[in-house]
Design a protein around this motif. Structure first.
Motif, PDB file in Angstrom:
ATOM      1  N   ARG A 121       0.811  -1.209   0.000  1.00 53.41           N
ATOM      2  CA  ARG A 121       0.000   0.000   0.000  1.00 53.41           C
ATOM      3  C   ARG A 121       0.848   1.264   0.000  1.00 53.41           C
ATOM      4  O   ARG A 121       0.368   2.344   0.293  1.00 53.41           O
ATOM      5  N   ILE A 122       2.132   1.099  -0.278  1.00 49.44           N
ATOM      6  CA  ILE A 122       3.013   2.246  -0.475  1.00 49.44           C
ATOM      7  C   ILE A 122       3.689   2.076  -1.829  1.00 49.44           C
ATOM      8  O   ILE A 122       3.820   0.953  -2.336  1.00 49.44           O
ATOM      9  N   LYS A 123       4.108   3.172  -2.414  1.00 45.99           N
ATOM     10  CA  LYS A 123       4.668   3.145  -3.757  1.00 45.99           C
ATOM     11  C   LYS A 123       6.173   2.878  -3.674  1.00 45.99           C
ATOM     12  O   LYS A 123       6.959   3.756  -3.323  1.00 45.99           O
ATOM     13  N   ILE A 124       6.544   1.646  -3.981  1.00 49.02           N
ATOM     14  CA  ILE A 124       7.943   1.244  -3.951  1.00 49.02           C
ATOM     15  C   ILE A 124       8.610   1.632  -5.271  1.00 49.02           C
ATOM     16  O   ILE A 124       8.076   1.387  -6.352  1.00 49.02           O
ATOM     17  N   LYS A 125       9.788   2.268  -5.180  1.00 47.74           N
ATOM     18  CA  LYS A 125      10.525   2.682  -6.371  1.00 47.74           C
ATOM     19  C   LYS A 125      11.476   1.591  -6.846  1.00 47.74           C
ATOM     20  O   LYS A 125      11.529   1.257  -8.014  1.00 47.74           O
ATOM     21  N   HIS A 126      12.251   1.042  -5.928  1.00 44.30           N
ATOM     22  CA  HIS A 126      13.129  -0.068  -6.280  1.00 44.30           C
ATOM     23  C   HIS A 126      13.554  -0.809  -5.020  1.00 44.30           C
ATOM     24  O   HIS A 126      13.292  -0.359  -3.892  1.00 44.30           O
ATOM     25  N   MET A 127      14.227  -1.942  -5.224  1.00 38.00           N
ATOM     26  CA  MET A 127      14.665  -2.778  -4.112  1.00 38.00           C
ATOM     27  C   MET A 127      16.115  -3.188  -4.348  1.00 38.00           C
ATOM     28  O   MET A 127      16.520  -3.488  -5.478  1.00 38.00           O
ATOM     29  N   GLU A 128      16.904  -3.196  -3.277  1.00 37.45           N
ATOM     30  CA  GLU A 128      18.327  -3.521  -3.348  1.00 37.45           C
ATOM     31  C   GLU A 128      18.642  -4.682  -2.416  1.00 37.45           C
ATOM     32  O   GLU A 128      17.989  -4.878  -1.392  1.00 37.45           O
ATOM     33  N   LEU A 129      19.669  -5.431  -2.775  1.00 36.89           N
ATOM     34  CA  LEU A 129      20.198  -6.482  -1.915  1.00 36.89           C
ATOM     35  C   LEU A 129      21.703  -6.292  -1.810  1.00 36.89           C
ATOM     36  O   LEU A 129      22.388  -6.172  -2.829  1.00 36.89           O
ATOM     37  N   ALA A 130      22.212  -6.235  -0.591  1.00 34.85           N
ATOM     38  CA  ALA A 130      23.641  -6.003  -0.360  1.00 34.85           C
ATOM     39  C   ALA A 130      24.204  -7.072   0.563  1.00 34.85           C
ATOM     40  O   ALA A 130      23.482  -7.656   1.381  1.00 34.85           O
ATOM     41  N   VAL A 131      25.500  -7.313   0.419  1.00 30.90           N
ATOM     42  CA  VAL A 131      26.234  -8.169   1.346  1.00 30.90           C
ATOM     43  C   VAL A 131      27.101  -7.261   2.211  1.00 30.90           C
ATOM     44  O   VAL A 131      27.884  -6.461   1.693  1.00 30.90           O
ATOM     45  N   ILE A 132      26.940  -7.383   3.509  1.00 30.15           N
ATOM     46  CA  ILE A 132      27.624  -6.498   4.461  1.00 30.15           C
ATOM     47  C   ILE A 132      28.548  -7.321   5.345  1.00 30.15           C
ATOM     48  O   ILE A 132      28.184  -8.412   5.801  1.00 30.15           O
ATOM     49  N   ARG A 133      29.753  -6.780   5.574  1.00 30.39           N
ATOM     50  CA  ARG A 133      30.679  -7.394   6.533  1.00 30.39           C
ATOM     51  C   ARG A 133      30.752  -6.503   7.768  1.00 30.39           C
ATOM     52  O   ARG A 133      30.966  -5.295   7.656  1.00 30.39           O
ATOM     53  N   ARG A 134      30.588  -7.099   8.926  1.00 29.63           N
ATOM     54  CA  ARG A 134      30.635  -6.341  10.178  1.00 29.63           C
ATOM     55  C   ARG A 134      31.762  -6.890  11.041  1.00 29.63           C
ATOM     56  O   ARG A 134      31.733  -8.032  11.497  1.00 29.63           O
ATOM     57  N   GLU A 135      32.766  -6.046  11.246  1.00 29.51           N
ATOM     58  CA  GLU A 135      33.923  -6.417  12.068  1.00 29.51           C
ATOM     59  C   GLU A 135      33.774  -5.789  13.442  1.00 29.51           C
ATOM     60  O   GLU A 135      33.624  -4.573  13.563  1.00 29.51           O
ATOM     61  N   THR A 136      33.821  -6.606  14.470  1.00 25.76           N
ATOM     62  CA  THR A 136      33.668  -6.141  15.846  1.00 25.76           C
ATOM     63  C   THR A 136      34.914  -6.527  16.624  1.00 25.76           C
ATOM     64  O   THR A 136      35.352  -7.675  16.563  1.00 25.76           O
ATOM     65  N   SER A 137      35.496  -5.565  17.349  1.00 25.08           N
ATOM     66  CA  SER A 137      36.724  -5.841  18.083  1.00 25.08           C
ATOM     67  C   SER A 137      36.710  -5.104  19.417  1.00 25.08           C
ATOM     68  O   SER A 137      36.007  -4.110  19.593  1.00 25.08           O
ATOM     69  N   GLY A 138      37.514  -5.607  20.344  1.00 27.56           N
ATOM     70  CA  GLY A 138      37.620  -4.988  21.666  1.00 27.56           C
ATOM     71  C   GLY A 138      37.468  -6.016  22.770  1.00 27.56           C
ATOM     72  O   GLY A 138      37.380  -7.225  22.522  1.00 27.56           O
TER      73      GLY A 138
END
Length: 231
Positions: free
Chosen positions: A112-129
């Motif tokens: 019920r909302i006007k979607i313009k486009h859709m994306e798919l991404a691969v994300i790397r998350r590095e956590t340290s400490g």
């Protein structure tokens, strides 16, 4: 460490000294991140009388073969905005090797909302400490403490992003997903989870929908990566 030569005098300009380290423990792969590195290297030290020692290091890049999981369940979730948007996305598996292809489908159950486009991404998350596992909630659903979060640094990197849909979808439409991990230009590594409670490297699929007013709706899902072959 090994002593390659007893004390003495070197007369040659070039001297070869063979060496061999047996049964060395290499539990983790080499990794070069933004805040964390896992290094394996050979260090040669030449002690000199009355003079500072000479020292040279040479890095060795290590890859570790993994094993396919005995169980590899599909990912299936429903997300949305009440009375506006309702989608169901499914990915074939949760665990992938580094040369694998991710397959899935996205079902639009309510639009019920006007979607313009859709994306798919691969994300790397590095956590340290200090206390990486505690900062992630320990993996048992317990919220991380404020103190644990203050001691942890997180770097997020988008490795690749594709537009998988252009235009407004309608109710009942199904969008196929196919993403080759082999084609990602960045160096993928296996997933690291709270190594010595000091760092983690995790990978996520990030699904983003953008409407005509450029508002973004997204959902992330973690995937686990492992190495099937060397190279």
């Amino acid at each position: 460490s090994k002593e390659l030569m007893p004390p003495g005098v070197l007369y040659q300009n070039i001297m070869e000294m063979p060496f061999l380290f047996r049964n060395m423990d290499k539990e983790h792969e080499s990794y070069r991140g933004r805040n964390v590195s896992v290094r394996y290297f050979v260090r040669v030290i030449l002690e000199r009388k009355f003079l500072p020692p000479l020292q040279k290091e040479h890095d060795v890049w290590v890859q570790v073969m993994g094993q396919a999981p005995q169980q590899n369940e599909a990912i299936k979730m429903e997300v949305g905005i009440e009375d506006c948007l309702h989608i169901e996305f499914e990915y074939e598996r949760r665990v992938y090797h580094l040369q694998d292809t991710i397959l899935g489908k996205i079902h639009f159950l309510l639009v019920r909302i006007k979607i313009k486009h859709m994306e798919l991404a691969v994300i790397r998350r590095e956590t340290s400490g200090d206390g990486v596992q505690a900062a992630a909630g320990g993996g048992n659903g317990v919220p991380p403490s404020t103190e644990a979060q203050q001691n942890v640094f997180t770097e997020t990197q988008t490795l690749v992003k594709y537009e998988i849909m252009d235009g407004a979808p309608v109710r009942g439409e199904v969008i196929p997903v196919k993403l080759s991990l082999r084609g990602i230009p960045a160096d993928l590594t296996p997933t690291y989870t709270a190594v010595n409670n000091r760092f983690s490297v995790r990978y996520f699929l990030n699904l983003v929908l953008v409407d005509e007013e450029d508002r973004r709706y997204f959902k992330q899902q973690e995937i686990i990566l492992w190495r099937k072959e060397l190279g």
